[in-house]
Design an enzyme around this catalytic site. Structure first.
Site, mmCIF file in Angstrom:
data_model
loop_
_atom_site.group_PDB
_atom_site.id
_atom_site.type_symbol
_atom_site.label_atom_id
_atom_site.label_comp_id
_atom_site.label_asym_id
_atom_site.label_seq_id
_atom_site.Cartn_x
_atom_site.Cartn_y
_atom_site.Cartn_z
ATOM 1 N N GLN A 108 0.793 -1.179 0.034
ATOM 2 C CA GLN A 108 -0.064 0.186 -0.114
ATOM 3 C C GLN A 108 0.901 0.971 0.110
ATOM 4 O O GLN A 108 0.269 2.481 -0.078
ATOM 5 C CB GLN A 108 -0.896 -0.083 1.200
ATOM 6 C CG GLN A 108 -1.922 -1.187 1.050
ATOM 7 C CD GLN A 108 -2.895 -1.103 2.316
ATOM 8 O OE1 GLN A 108 -2.595 -1.734 3.397
ATOM 9 N NE2 GLN A 108 -4.147 -0.597 2.117
ATOM 10 N N HIS B 1 1.117 -9.497 4.538
ATOM 11 C CA HIS B 1 -0.343 -8.364 4.479
ATOM 12 C C HIS B 1 -0.878 -8.602 2.979
ATOM 13 O O HIS B 1 -0.544 -7.846 2.257
ATOM 14 C CB HIS B 1 0.321 -7.027 5.048
ATOM 15 C CG HIS B 1 -0.805 -6.441 5.316
ATOM 16 N ND1 HIS B 1 -0.656 -5.367 6.336
ATOM 17 C CD2 HIS B 1 -1.966 -5.915 4.468
ATOM 18 C CE1 HIS B 1 -2.014 -4.826 6.710
ATOM 19 N NE2 HIS B 1 -2.626 -4.975 5.308
ATOM 20 N N ASN C 113 -1.495 -10.984 8.415
ATOM 21 C CA ASN C 113 -2.329 -9.821 8.656
ATOM 22 C C ASN C 113 -3.926 -10.338 8.133
ATOM 23 O O ASN C 113 -4.076 -10.710 6.873
ATOM 24 C CB ASN C 113 -2.232 -8.753 7.797
ATOM 25 C CG ASN C 113 -3.254 -7.692 7.964
ATOM 26 O OD1 ASN C 113 -3.130 -6.998 9.000
ATOM 27 N ND2 ASN C 113 -3.874 -7.286 6.984
ATOM 28 N N GLU C 114 -4.905 -10.290 8.941
ATOM 29 C CA GLU C 114 -6.273 -10.256 8.762
ATOM 30 C C GLU C 114 -6.465 -11.720 7.851
ATOM 31 O O GLU C 114 -7.037 -11.728 6.776
ATOM 32 C CB GLU C 114 -6.718 -9.213 8.026
ATOM 33 C CG GLU C 114 -7.049 -8.049 8.788
ATOM 34 C CD GLU C 114 -7.775 -6.931 8.120
ATOM 35 O OE1 GLU C 114 -8.224 -6.840 6.944
ATOM 36 O OE2 GLU C 114 -7.738 -5.711 8.873
HETATM 37 C C1 BGC Z 1 -6.331 -3.928 6.054
HETATM 38 C C2 BGC Z 1 -5.640 -2.578 5.499
HETATM 39 C C3 BGC Z 1 -6.540 -1.719 4.871
HETATM 40 C C4 BGC Z 1 -7.586 -1.268 6.068
HETATM 41 C C5 BGC Z 1 -8.714 -0.659 5.429
HETATM 42 C C6 BGC Z 1 -7.355 -3.645 6.730
HETATM 43 O O1 BGC Z 1 -8.511 -4.385 6.261
HETATM 44 O O2 BGC Z 1 -5.309 -4.499 7.017
HETATM 45 O O3 BGC Z 1 -4.690 -3.172 4.641
HETATM 46 O O4 BGC Z 1 -6.030 -0.787 4.199
HETATM 47 O O5 BGC Z 1 -8.242 -2.356 6.559
HETATM 48 O O6 BGC Z 1 -9.530 -1.171 4.637
#
Ligand code: BGC
Length: 388
Positions: free
Chosen positions: A18, A112, A155-156
């Protein structure tokens, strides 16, 4: 004044794809440039943080924030299967060292959202050796994590499983999230465990993963529906974090669950630039959910924030979220710190339009402009307290 405990961490977060720019060997880059792509806008040079990371870190320090969460890009470290780029490792080691030199605590995310193109081409998380490959990648990055305290493996993972489910055909849903791919879910849990095992070789490293809590709120009588809907989409991943060294909570909004599942955001409700309901209590709810499914595991708020062009509204949002966070902590949940998403106005997975940043970035010159919300958060961090 709402005082936070001594040693509470304050900071901000970014992710490699990003902000870095030119991440040409990743699957996302390929998707952005595929013929007929549905991605509205490519990431291009992003914020050029691959080169400007020192400037970014200096901004955090000047604001009075102490922690910077960033991710390393697997596609740069292992652009071809088995080839580990020493130059890429050196780059990320320089980032870790620069953070330390400036007095910031670095927190590292190993994965990520973006994958090396070769890994995606083999089926991504569905491929037979996905877990082994991730374990080997974790071994490759061990030189980066020595002397780090917090390392996030994935991540997530819940959003990764959801995105995998969506690409399996169910790409449009009226409200809520597509069904996660169960094969991917299983692989991610296994990959996380293996990666943590590998990381445990490094003394002092505490590892965990970060979950996007969805704040599923049942309408009266819909508790069971909410559980059935919500468990595979968030709490399963918190449950899998039981026994970890810490767990990350990333919260933005809520989803109301009716008898047939998720409800769309009602007309007339304030929404953000991502179309999500403006709902700061989502943070406290997310932390409570983590405490319920991963009892006793310290929580770190690794992302929370709002996409808005109205920076004063960002202050409102974060203030309310922090007030809620203080309440949950008073209830006894151990929370180690708060990281605002995001440091920069960055590439929001398809578009630069939703601005989450504490700092604006000129899309042509890459010039950074600190927003008032960043200074406000810096003041909160310096005081380690939220003013009334
Ligand atoms: C993610 C980010 C994303 C943010 C806003 C999260 O889901 O880890 O990469 O930019 O939320 O959408």
């Amino acid at each position: 004044m709402l005082q936070y405990p001594d040693g509470f961490r304050w900071g901000s977060a970014t992710a490699a794809h990003q902000v870095e720019g030119g991440n040409t060997t990743s699957d996302w880059w390929a998707r952005e440039h595929a013929p007929g792509t549905t991605v509205p806008e490519p990431s291009g040079d992003a914020c050029d943080s691959y080169h400007r990371y020192r400037e970014d870190m200096q901004i955090l320090v000047d604001l009075g924030l102490d922690t910077y969460r960033f991710s390393v890009e697997w596609a740069r470290i292992e652009p071809e299967p088995g080839f580990v780029s020493r130059a890429a490792l050196d780059h990320y080691r320089r980032m870790v060292d620069t953070a330390r030199e400036l007095g910031l605590t670095p927190m590292l995310t190993l994965h990520h959202f973006t994958l090396p193109q070769w890994f995606a081409a083999r089926g991504g998380w569905r491929s037979d050796d996905a877990v082994d490959r991730f374990a080997r990648y974790t071994e490759a990055v061990l030189p980066l994590v020595r002397d780090l305290e917090h390392v996030c493996t994935i991540n997530e993972p819940n959003m990764v499983a959801v995105m995998a489910g969506a690409s399996g055909g169910e790409s449009l849903v009226a409200a809520g999230l597509p069904a996660p791919d169960p094969v991917v879910t299983e692989a991610l849990v296994a990959a996380h465990r293996r990666s943590r095992e590998v990381l445990s070789a490094v003394p002092g490293v505490r590892s965990g993963w970060t979950v996007a809590t969805q704040d599923h709120q049942p309408e009266p009588g819909c508790e069971e529906v909410a559980h059935e809907y919500g468990h595979p989409r968030d709490s399963l991943f918190l449950e899998a974090a039981a026994g970890d060294d810490w767990v990350g909570v990333q919260a933005y909004t809520r989803t109301t669950i009716g008898p047939d599942g998720p409800r769309p955001v009602p007309d007339g409700v304030e929404t953000t630039l991502t179309g999500w309901e403006y709902y700061p209590p989502a943070l406290a709810d997310g932390v409570r959910l983590a405490a319920r499914w991963a009892p006793g595991v310290p929580v770190f708020v690794t992302e929370n924030g709002i996409a808005t062009a109205d920076d004063a509204r960002r202050v409102d949002y974060v203030r309310e979220a922090l007030r809620g966070l203080h309440e949950v902590m008073a209830e006894g949940v151990e929370v180690e710190g708060y990281l605002c998403w995001s440091l920069l106005d960055n590439y929001e997975w398809g578009s630069y339009a939703p601005t989450f940043g504490l700092v604006a970035v000129d899309r042509t010159t890459f010039e950074r402009t600190v927003k008032p919300s960043a200074r406000w958060l810096g003041d909160v961090a310096r005081a380690n307290a939220l003013p009334d």
